[in-house]
Scaffold this active site. Structure first.
Site, PDB file in Angstrom:
ATOM      1  CE1 TYR A 242      -3.063  -3.132   0.866  1.00  0.00           C
ATOM      2  CE2 TYR A 242      -4.500  -1.251   0.537  1.00  0.00           C
ATOM      3  CZ  TYR A 242      -4.319  -2.608   0.616  1.00  0.00           C
ATOM      4  OH  TYR A 242      -5.401  -3.442   0.433  1.00  0.00           O
TER       5      TYR A 242
ATOM      6  CE  LYS B 189       3.352 -18.254   0.843  1.00  0.00           C
ATOM      7  NZ  LYS B 189       2.568 -19.510   0.953  1.00  0.00           N
TER       8      LYS B 189
ATOM      9  CG  ASP C 244      -0.509 -20.915   2.499  1.00  0.00           C
ATOM     10  OD1 ASP C 244      -0.046 -20.565   3.596  1.00  0.00           O
ATOM     11  OD2 ASP C 244       0.078 -21.716   1.742  1.00  0.00           O
TER      12      ASP C 244
ATOM     13  CG  ASP D 282      -7.699  -5.542   1.619  1.00  0.00           C
ATOM     14  OD1 ASP D 282      -8.699  -4.987   2.122  1.00  0.00           O
ATOM     15  OD2 ASP D 282      -7.566  -5.760   0.398  1.00  0.00           O
TER      16      ASP D 282
ATOM     17  CG  ASP E  67     -13.269  -7.915   2.773  1.00  0.00           C
ATOM     18  OD1 ASP E  67     -13.201  -6.994   3.612  1.00  0.00           O
ATOM     19  OD2 ASP E  67     -13.658  -7.743   1.599  1.00  0.00           O
TER      20      ASP E  67
HETATM   21  C1  IPM Z   1     -10.397  -1.743   2.946  1.00  0.00           C
HETATM   22  C2  IPM Z   1     -10.595  -1.546   1.476  1.00  0.00           C
HETATM   23  C3  IPM Z   1      -9.467  -0.677   0.925  1.00  0.00           C
HETATM   24  C4  IPM Z   1      -8.166  -1.404   1.184  1.00  0.00           C
HETATM   25  C5  IPM Z   1      -9.647  -0.321  -0.576  1.00  0.00           C
HETATM   26  C6  IPM Z   1     -10.925   0.467  -0.800  1.00  0.00           C
HETATM   27  C7  IPM Z   1      -8.480   0.390  -1.157  1.00  0.00           C
HETATM   28  O1  IPM Z   1     -10.677  -2.772   0.827  1.00  0.00           O
HETATM   29  O2  IPM Z   1     -10.476  -0.766   3.696  1.00  0.00           O
HETATM   30  O3  IPM Z   1     -10.160  -2.882   3.363  1.00  0.00           O
HETATM   31  O4  IPM Z   1      -7.720  -2.225   0.380  1.00  0.00           O
HETATM   32  O5  IPM Z   1      -7.576  -1.169   2.234  1.00  0.00           O
HETATM   33 MG    MG Z   2     -10.628  -4.430   2.096  1.00  0.00          MG
END
Ligand code: IPM
Ligand code: MG
Length: 354
Positions: free
Chosen positions: A138, A184, A216, A240, A244
């Site tokens: 990032y 990793k 993984d 990230d 999710d």
């Molecule tokens: C998050 C989102 C962001 C990230 C995107 C929108 C760039 O997915 O906040 O997790 O990858 O950090």
């Molecule tokens: Mg995200």
């Protein structure tokens, strides 16, 4: 206690859910010593269409000079990906918000909404992801050519130390027994450095057990035995992804909360669901992700663990009475965004009155 809170409603369902977060803050100010001043800091796709920038300078100034930022969501389907969303990156990088805190807790009452079979849920899910939020891929160093493209994954010792230290301190303050580090290290140099620092630092926290898991394998363990994790610390890209994955385990993406934090400085609290253009404007988005982000704001920015707990309890209680459509139950009334917010606000009111 006077606090200035910058408000970025953003795009899609952002404004709808942020209004419910503000409702909760107003209840807190009514029944406690807190006094909040709200200052609008518009950002995102709608703003870009008018001003040609997704984060006007005035908005950023407002954010910088506040005690915290309550943030909705950015992104519009008629704009190329990133045009609106990159404002989030600008805020994270300019304010050096190096911690991305993403708790995923499955309320008992929502067990049936978890996509996992009961035998995998086991004793329950209550995990906090501590994601490094400023380094790694990032940093946005690289190039995009016709025949090749590259992104540099860069971690510094300082960058690793501060996030790993935050994770240990977080685990300590929550009374967690184990801290899991996800990397990793069987392939990446960055992970080798990360793991070395993780082990070095673990020497200072003899009461906390530590474990290292490859990314993984971790994605598999997260659905196979989520109950074994408490605090999980990891780098930016891995964080990230796994946050999710974890977010859906609590019944709905609409329940996920987060804090982009620099301890002691202005930090940003946002639901994780994004602008959700498919349901925007319909008044059906789940405001709980935003309301639990307000809970994080009290815990992490205002050092008010008690109020954070009350907000959490108010959410849990209200889930017994009514739900938004994403977590609906045949036995309960299905509520709009606003009604769900009202219900939680009422619960909170009666808890704070006591
Ligand atoms: C998050 C989102 C962001 C990230 C995107 C929108 C760039 O997915 O906040 O997790 O990858 O950090
Ligand atoms: Mg995200």
């Amino acid at each position: 206690m006077k606090k200035t809170i910058a408000i970025t409603r953003g795009d899609g369902c952002g404004p709808e859910v942020v209004n419910e977060g503000i409702k909760i803050l107003k209840i807190v100010s009514e029944f406690t010593d807190y006094d909040f001043e709200f200052k609008d800091a518009p950002a995102g796709g709608e703003v870009w269409k008018v001003f040609g920038t997704n984060l006007p300078e005035k908005s950023f100034d407002t954010i910088k000079n506040s005690d915290a930022l309550l943030f909705g969501a950015l992104g519009l389907p008629d704009l190329p990906p990133g045009i609106a969303e990159s404002a989030i990156m600008k805020i994270r990088q300019s304010l050096d918000l190096y911690v991305n805190l993403r708790p995923v807790k499955l309320y008992d009452i929502l067990r049936e909404k978890c996509p996992l079979k009961s035998e995998f849920i086991g004793s329950g899910i209550d995990i906090t992801f501590v994601r490094e939020n400023t380094e790694g891929l990032y940093k946005n160093v690289g190039n995009l050519g016709e025949d090749s493209a590259e992104n540099l994954m860069l971690y510094t010792r300082d960058g690793c130390e501060r996030i790993i230290k935050f994770a240990f301190e977080y685990a300590k303050r929550k009374g967690h027994k184990i801290l899991t580090s996800v990397d990793k290290a069987n392939l990446l140099n960055t992970s080798k450095l990360w793991r070395k620092i993780f082990h070095e630092m673990s020497e200072n926290y003899s009461n906390i057990e530590t474990e290292d898991i490859y990314i993984d394998a971790f994605t598999q363990w997260l659905i196979r035995a989520p109950h074994r994790f408490q605090t999980v610390v990891t780098g930016n890209m891995f964080g990230d992804i796994i946050s999710d994955e974890g977010a859906f385990l609590i019944g709905s993406l609409g329940m996920g909360s987060s804090g982009n934090i620099h301890p002691g400085k202005v930090s940003m609290y946002e639901p994780i669901h994004g602008s959700a253009p498919d349901i925007a404007g319909k008044g059906i988005a789940n405001p709980i992700g935003t309301i639990l982000s307000v809970k994080l704001m009290f815990e992490e920015s205002f050092n008010s663990i008690e109020i954070g707990n009350e907000v959490d309890k108010a959410v849990e209680e209200s889930l017994k009475e009514g739900r938004t459509v994403d977590i609906k139950s045949e036995k309960l009334k299905t509520l709009s965004t606003e009604e769900m917010g009202d219900l939680i606000a009422e619960q909170l009111k009666s808890r704070l009155k006591k």
